[in-house]
Design a protein around this motif. Structure first.
Motif, mmCIF file in Angstrom:
data_model
loop_
_atom_site.group_PDB
_atom_site.id
_atom_site.type_symbol
_atom_site.label_atom_id
_atom_site.label_comp_id
_atom_site.label_asym_id
_atom_site.label_seq_id
_atom_site.Cartn_x
_atom_site.Cartn_y
_atom_site.Cartn_z
ATOM 1 N N GLY A 117 6.708 -0.400 8.399
ATOM 2 C CA GLY A 117 6.363 -1.559 9.710
ATOM 3 C C GLY A 117 7.757 -1.850 10.152
ATOM 4 O O GLY A 117 8.725 -0.850 9.875
ATOM 5 N N GLN A 131 12.909 -0.343 10.269
ATOM 6 C CA GLN A 131 11.781 0.362 9.858
ATOM 7 C C GLN A 131 11.841 -0.177 8.458
ATOM 8 O O GLN A 131 12.910 -0.165 7.522
ATOM 9 N N TYR A 189 2.568 1.414 3.609
ATOM 10 C CA TYR A 189 2.605 1.250 5.044
ATOM 11 C C TYR A 189 4.059 1.113 5.693
ATOM 12 O O TYR A 189 4.968 0.582 5.057
ATOM 13 N N TRP A 195 4.210 -6.590 11.013
ATOM 14 C CA TRP A 195 5.290 -5.428 10.871
ATOM 15 C C TRP A 195 4.375 -4.308 11.065
ATOM 16 O O TRP A 195 4.998 -3.182 11.796
ATOM 17 N N VAL A 196 3.539 -3.903 10.754
ATOM 18 C CA VAL A 196 2.616 -2.769 10.831
ATOM 19 C C VAL A 196 2.285 -2.677 12.276
ATOM 20 O O VAL A 196 2.447 -1.444 13.076
ATOM 21 N N TRP A 252 5.129 -1.503 14.211
ATOM 22 C CA TRP A 252 5.498 -0.060 13.905
ATOM 23 C C TRP A 252 4.591 0.715 14.950
ATOM 24 O O TRP A 252 4.986 1.633 15.702
ATOM 25 N N LYS A 253 3.091 0.342 14.929
ATOM 26 C CA LYS A 253 2.272 1.130 15.873
ATOM 27 C C LYS A 253 2.493 1.069 17.313
ATOM 28 O O LYS A 253 1.976 2.014 17.848
ATOM 29 N N GLN A 261 1.076 -7.587 8.420
ATOM 30 C CA GLN A 261 0.390 -7.160 9.324
ATOM 31 C C GLN A 261 1.015 -7.051 10.768
ATOM 32 O O GLN A 261 0.893 -6.118 11.495
#
Length: 126
Positions: free
Chosen positions: A65, A72, A63, A22-23, A26-27, A20
């Protein structure tokens, strides 16, 4: 030319909280950050593919991240189709779909290229 690190022949399962994080990283990236660290491909360890496929899944979801090294990464989770909702639900411990004893993992496929070197002769890199 950079050398690739030999892929781990071990479980690279990661905990949900880390995935979570890492995601979320990324976002939160800006378009400029994404372009500066552009990844063309990911090398996926066979071991982790076998583990996720052994979970009795209908499909897998990837996903994206950003890990602690700022690279990445691609994370794979198994999914099962839910007739009630009409969507593929992630197979994760404590969430939605009942997991098997050895199922429900999040697997880190973090061999991005670049910085690792992809197959320079592949038609995919022409």
């Amino acid at each position: 030319m950079a050398n690739n690190i030999k892929l781990p022949e071990k479980d690279t399962e990661i905990p949900l909280k880390l995935a979570q994080t890492w995601v979320a990283k990324w976002k939160k990236q800006t378009d400029e950050e994404v372009l500066r660290k552009k990844v063309d491909s990911y090398l996926i360890p066979k071991y982790n593919l076998e583990k996720v496929l052994a979970e009795g899944i209908d499909a897998a979801r990837a996903y994206i991240g950003v890990n602690e090294q700022g690279l990445q990464t691609l994370m794979i989770v198994g999914t099962r189709y839910d007739d009630k909702t009409g969507i593929y639900v992630d197979v994760l411990p404590g969430y939605g779909v009942e997991c098997t004893e050895d199922g429900g993992g999040i697997y880190d496929f973090s061999e991005p290229s670049p910085p690792a070197t992809a197959d320079p002769n592949s038609p995919m890199n022409q």
